[in-house]
Design a protein around this motif. Sequence first.
Motif, PDB file in Angstrom:
ATOM      1  N   MET A  90     -21.436  82.960 -13.759  1.00  0.00           N
ATOM      2  CA  MET A  90     -20.371  82.640 -12.812  1.00  0.00           C
ATOM      3  C   MET A  90     -20.163  81.133 -12.738  1.00  0.00           C
ATOM      4  O   MET A  90     -19.027  80.651 -12.705  1.00  0.00           O
ATOM      5  CB  MET A  90     -20.724  83.197 -11.428  1.00  0.00           C
ATOM      6  N   ALA A 147     -13.219  75.627 -14.746  1.00  0.00           N
ATOM      7  CA  ALA A 147     -11.998  75.455 -13.959  1.00  0.00           C
ATOM      8  C   ALA A 147     -12.161  74.352 -12.924  1.00  0.00           C
ATOM      9  O   ALA A 147     -11.276  74.152 -12.082  1.00  0.00           O
ATOM     10  CB  ALA A 147     -11.639  76.763 -13.262  1.00  0.00           C
ATOM     11  N   ASP A 169     -25.695  82.338  -2.107  1.00  0.00           N
ATOM     12  CA  ASP A 169     -24.723  83.329  -1.631  1.00  0.00           C
ATOM     13  C   ASP A 169     -24.955  84.674  -2.316  1.00  0.00           C
ATOM     14  O   ASP A 169     -24.880  85.734  -1.685  1.00  0.00           O
ATOM     15  CB  ASP A 169     -23.296  82.853  -1.916  1.00  0.00           C
ATOM     16  N   ARG A 214     -18.251  79.745 -15.694  1.00  0.00           N
ATOM     17  CA  ARG A 214     -16.817  80.059 -15.660  1.00  0.00           C
ATOM     18  C   ARG A 214     -16.097  79.200 -14.631  1.00  0.00           C
ATOM     19  O   ARG A 214     -15.002  78.692 -14.880  1.00  0.00           O
ATOM     20  CB  ARG A 214     -16.645  81.549 -15.351  1.00  0.00           C
ATOM     21  N   LEU A 215     -16.724  79.033 -13.473  1.00  0.00           N
ATOM     22  CA  LEU A 215     -16.086  78.229 -12.430  1.00  0.00           C
ATOM     23  C   LEU A 215     -16.071  76.747 -12.803  1.00  0.00           C
ATOM     24  O   LEU A 215     -15.106  76.040 -12.524  1.00  0.00           O
ATOM     25  CB  LEU A 215     -16.811  78.432 -11.100  1.00  0.00           C
ATOM     26  N   ARG A 242     -25.773  76.754  -4.389  1.00  0.00           N
ATOM     27  CA  ARG A 242     -25.093  77.441  -3.288  1.00  0.00           C
ATOM     28  C   ARG A 242     -24.583  78.809  -3.748  1.00  0.00           C
ATOM     29  O   ARG A 242     -24.668  79.788  -3.005  1.00  0.00           O
ATOM     30  CB  ARG A 242     -23.937  76.580  -2.799  1.00  0.00           C
ATOM     31  N   ALA A 262     -13.986  74.221 -10.345  1.00  0.00           N
ATOM     32  CA  ALA A 262     -13.841  74.805  -9.009  1.00  0.00           C
ATOM     33  C   ALA A 262     -15.136  75.525  -8.633  1.00  0.00           C
ATOM     34  O   ALA A 262     -16.028  75.696  -9.461  1.00  0.00           O
ATOM     35  CB  ALA A 262     -12.676  75.784  -8.992  1.00  0.00           C
ATOM     36  N   GLY A 263     -15.175  75.948  -7.385  1.00  0.00           N
ATOM     37  CA  GLY A 263     -16.294  76.754  -6.935  1.00  0.00           C
ATOM     38  C   GLY A 263     -17.447  75.939  -6.407  1.00  0.00           C
ATOM     39  O   GLY A 263     -17.482  74.710  -6.537  1.00  0.00           O
ATOM     40  N   PRO A 264     -18.398  76.614  -5.804  1.00  0.00           N
ATOM     41  CA  PRO A 264     -19.532  75.924  -5.189  1.00  0.00           C
ATOM     42  C   PRO A 264     -20.532  75.448  -6.231  1.00  0.00           C
ATOM     43  O   PRO A 264     -20.494  75.864  -7.390  1.00  0.00           O
ATOM     44  CB  PRO A 264     -20.144  77.021  -4.309  1.00  0.00           C
ATOM     45  N   LEU A 315     -17.063  91.122  -3.702  1.00  0.00           N
ATOM     46  CA  LEU A 315     -16.160  90.057  -3.288  1.00  0.00           C
ATOM     47  C   LEU A 315     -14.699  90.498  -3.289  1.00  0.00           C
ATOM     48  O   LEU A 315     -13.845  89.789  -2.768  1.00  0.00           O
ATOM     49  CB  LEU A 315     -16.310  88.842  -4.196  1.00  0.00           C
ATOM     50  N   THR A 316     -14.419  91.605  -3.892  1.00  0.00           N
ATOM     51  CA  THR A 316     -13.019  92.024  -3.978  1.00  0.00           C
ATOM     52  C   THR A 316     -12.792  93.366  -3.292  1.00  0.00           C
ATOM     53  O   THR A 316     -11.931  94.128  -3.701  1.00  0.00           O
ATOM     54  CB  THR A 316     -12.561  92.090  -5.433  1.00  0.00           C
TER      55      THR A 316
END
Lengths: 320, 82
Positions: free
Chosen positions: A27, A34, A46, A30-31, A42, A36-38, A264-265
């Motif tokens: 994860m 981009a 989570d 991948r983030l 963290r 982005a993301g924590p 999450l979805t």
Amino acid sequence: MIYDGHCHVASTDFIPEAFIGDVVAGMSRRLAAASAGPAPQRLHDDYVAHHQDHHADRLVAEMDAAGVARAVLMVPDFSLVMPTKLGLAEMARRHHDIQRRHPGRFWVYLGADPRRGPEGADAFADLLDEYGFDGFKLYPPCGFSPSDRIVYPYYEVCRSRSLPVFVHTGPTAHSLTFTPAEALLIDQAARDFPDVTFVLGHGGVTDVEVTSYLAAYRPNIYLDTGGFAASPLPGGWPAHLNRLFRMGVNHKIIFGTDWPLNQLTGGLPRLLGEILEGDEVLAGVPRRDRDLILGGNLLRVLSPESASVAAPGPPPGTVR
Amino acid sequence: MDVDTATLHQELVEWIENWNEGETDRPVTVDTPLLTTGLLDSMGMVAYLSFLEDRSGRKFDMMSFPGGRSATIRQTVEHCLQ
């Protein structure tokens, strides 16, 4: 009745820290691409926080909200390749406790790494008998082919008890081995044990060109849809499932989500809502086939004793 | 941390627009479903909630969030701030 043929208890007691680390690393990569993301730590914290459902209370709440009557709990055995918090015997006991805590809601497929040899097969059989579990969860990415002869004593255990064998296929945590998870590797075992039912875990999602002909031509091979909503599928998972359900093997497809994926979805309620009330997944799929996919096929692969505990009820789509 | 909800809404709308890099024709409002419209996938939701937590100074409790597939900016903010 709707049955989920592929769930796990979302608990760090059963899922190794190393496995979680692999998932989170994927994860993070991948983030990060981009920007982005924590931060990774963290994200890890989570993810761990989402895996504290040690008694499956939250899973049962989701099943209730989604109209899922019963589910199969998988207990993969990673203990020869990753440090695990609990041994197999203790994991078995804890899953039996979960069955007693939530009567009538769970079947359990117990895992075992076949490299423990005949003694391991005897111990595995003893646990199956002690707790009355319902199937065998095999995890080839730990480093063995499902047709390796070392697994055959375990298949004999299942054959003598009419229990299904659920075989993981396709990708998994990046530190494990993908090659033995190729679906076609089940072929020899399926031929050598014609009276054992083999369910290809994720077989309705990964390498479907291969798995669909295995299901079509091998009488004792079935497909599981686990992980469909978390897999990179061209056109999205509703379109993929609809294509799968039009391939002429609906008598061999077992609906499974691989919960706790997709928390999450929207979790199980969102997935079942989209399947049952959306206009894509079941479009053009006859009612009889829907019933087989969403529950009937699972009952067909379970032993008569395991299947008998599932009370008859209304067809899928009418329980919500 | 005091939170100006209107400002936060606008920041989140802009975050969603930036995440999609102008490649969606769909106008983004605080009531636009984020998942069913394809504005976010599961990874995007992870990043979005991380940004929401950073900007609000609050923890987003996913386990008690009822929004699911139809989650919107307004719903996620209300849930985070409650």
